[in-house]
Design a protein around this motif. Sequence first.
Motif, short mmCIF file in Angstrom:
data_model
loop_
_atom_site.label_atom_id
_atom_site.label_comp_id
_atom_site.label_asym_id
_atom_site.label_seq_id
_atom_site.Cartn_x
_atom_site.Cartn_y
_atom_site.Cartn_z
N UNK A 101 29.91 28.22 12.64
CA UNK A 101 29.59 27.62 13.94
C UNK A 101 28.76 26.36 13.76
N UNK A 102 27.75 26.41 12.89
CA UNK A 102 26.85 25.26 12.72
C UNK A 102 27.52 24.10 11.99
N UNK A 103 28.43 24.40 11.07
CA UNK A 103 29.18 23.33 10.41
C UNK A 103 30.10 22.63 11.41
N UNK A 104 30.77 23.41 12.25
CA UNK A 104 31.64 22.82 13.29
C UNK A 104 30.82 21.96 14.25
N UNK A 105 29.64 22.46 14.64
CA UNK A 105 28.78 21.70 15.54
C UNK A 105 28.39 20.36 14.91
N UNK A 106 28.03 20.38 13.62
CA UNK A 106 27.64 19.15 12.93
C UNK A 106 28.80 18.16 12.88
N UNK A 107 30.01 18.67 12.63
CA UNK A 107 31.19 17.79 12.56
C UNK A 107 31.49 17.18 13.93
N UNK A 109 29.24 16.71 16.27
CA UNK A 109 28.12 15.78 16.52
C UNK A 109 28.44 14.41 15.93
N UNK A 110 28.96 14.40 14.71
CA UNK A 110 29.26 13.13 14.04
C UNK A 110 30.51 12.47 14.59
N UNK A 111 31.55 13.28 14.85
CA UNK A 111 32.84 12.73 15.28
C UNK A 111 32.78 12.10 16.67
N UNK A 112 32.08 12.79 17.58
CA UNK A 112 32.05 12.33 18.96
C UNK A 112 30.74 11.68 19.36
N UNK A 274 20.50 24.18 18.24
CA UNK A 274 21.79 24.87 18.22
C UNK A 274 21.71 26.15 17.38
N UNK A 275 20.92 26.11 16.32
CA UNK A 275 20.79 27.29 15.45
C UNK A 275 20.23 28.49 16.19
N UNK A 276 19.53 28.24 17.31
CA UNK A 276 18.99 29.35 18.10
C UNK A 276 20.09 30.10 18.84
N UNK A 277 21.25 29.47 19.02
CA UNK A 277 22.30 30.04 19.85
C UNK A 277 23.26 30.93 19.06
N UNK A 292 25.67 17.29 7.93
CA UNK A 292 25.27 15.99 8.46
C UNK A 292 25.04 14.98 7.33
N UNK A 293 24.62 15.47 6.17
CA UNK A 293 24.30 14.56 5.06
C UNK A 293 25.51 14.25 4.19
N UNK A 294 26.31 15.28 3.85
CA UNK A 294 27.40 15.06 2.90
C UNK A 294 28.66 15.86 3.24
N UNK A 295 28.89 16.14 4.51
CA UNK A 295 30.11 16.83 4.90
C UNK A 295 30.16 18.28 4.46
#
Length: 399
Positions: A101-107, A109-112, A274-277, A292-295
């Motif tokens: 979930x958190x990896x998808x959220x980060x992606x 965040x960056x994409x949009x 987001x990590x709280x959710x 966020x730093x290196x994919x």
Amino acid sequence: MENQSKQKNRFQTLLEILFASTKLGLTSFGGPVAHLAYFKDEYIDRRKWLDDKTYTDIIALCQFLPGPASSQVGIAIGMLRGGLLGGVISWIGFTVPSIIVLVIFAMLYQTFSLGDAGFIHSLKIVAAAVVLHALIGLGKKLTPDKTRLAIAIVAAAVMLIYPSAWVQILIIIVAGLLGLKLFKNKAESNVKPFSVNISKKTGFISLGILVVSLIALPIITKFTNNPLLNIFDIFFRVGSLVFGGGHVVLPMIEREIVPQGLMTADEFLAGYGMAQAVPGPLFTFSSYLGTMMEGISGAVVATIGIFLPSFLLIVAALPFLNELRKRSSFQGILMGVNASVVGILLAAFYNPVIKSSIFDASDFALGIILFALLNIWKLPAWLIVILGVLGGYLISFIT
């Protein structure tokens, strides 16, 4: 035939561990204390893998170690049930759902370019409410007297004036030495014995790997200048040195990442909110940061880096638990360290949490409401996230 039967039984045991831990990873909302209640229900009450006494002793061990206590308890139970591989599988099941979930959220965040989205600011306010709630809870538990409260206040003041990762480590060391001097007479004398089938030799090897890695990684990173190795070094060091559970990881990682320009404070706090959710351990926040730093490769490296010390510490500590827990000096050191942890978290509550989240009266009002719902009405953290986002949009619509 006998070997085949043993292999089949072992495979079934590992599959059972994976199924049980994944179930917990999908449903365990609410933080470390809630996780331990879920573990007891699943592992002890339902499956009868351990008795209550052994479970209590494992919890006591993990409270003495740096790192994520609930994850360490799950790893230890997996090891007792299925050996070292059982510990790894138990960790995979418990952590992978929140990692995804958190990896998808980060992606996303960056994409949009979600940095300007209204709900991102709401997540930062949620983070402020959650950190304050954790700070009060830790303060009551870890600074019950004036001496430990003084250590916490001094630690906070030093961190605010000299905000760096190395100063934080120095504070923890000094607090431990003060604890050795001041609190060894307050140590608990009636400590229950604990037994486990891990040799002391294995424990020494595991501890050796941890110590050598802590010394060698910064040196290798300096000379190679590899971004993935740098990420692994940061998160391995944090996972080895953070006392006090998931929320205390916030200031330690922040000092390693934001001042170095690897991420902005806004990006950092959005992920923390987001990590709280999500269910599972808060240390999976590292998966968001690594992405966020290196994919994806950064996510894998950061996640392994922050959790690997937990494995090494558990394997190292289990064979020596009886001796350590009986020593008043060891208990005194931990009392001092835990008090400093409260101060470090207090400093982080001001910077970066408050400075990056509360900008006006409406932010403050929403933060107070969320904190009250969390601290007084005891709503779960994931629900606070939803209410925080809805409240943020409501306030922006009204104003």
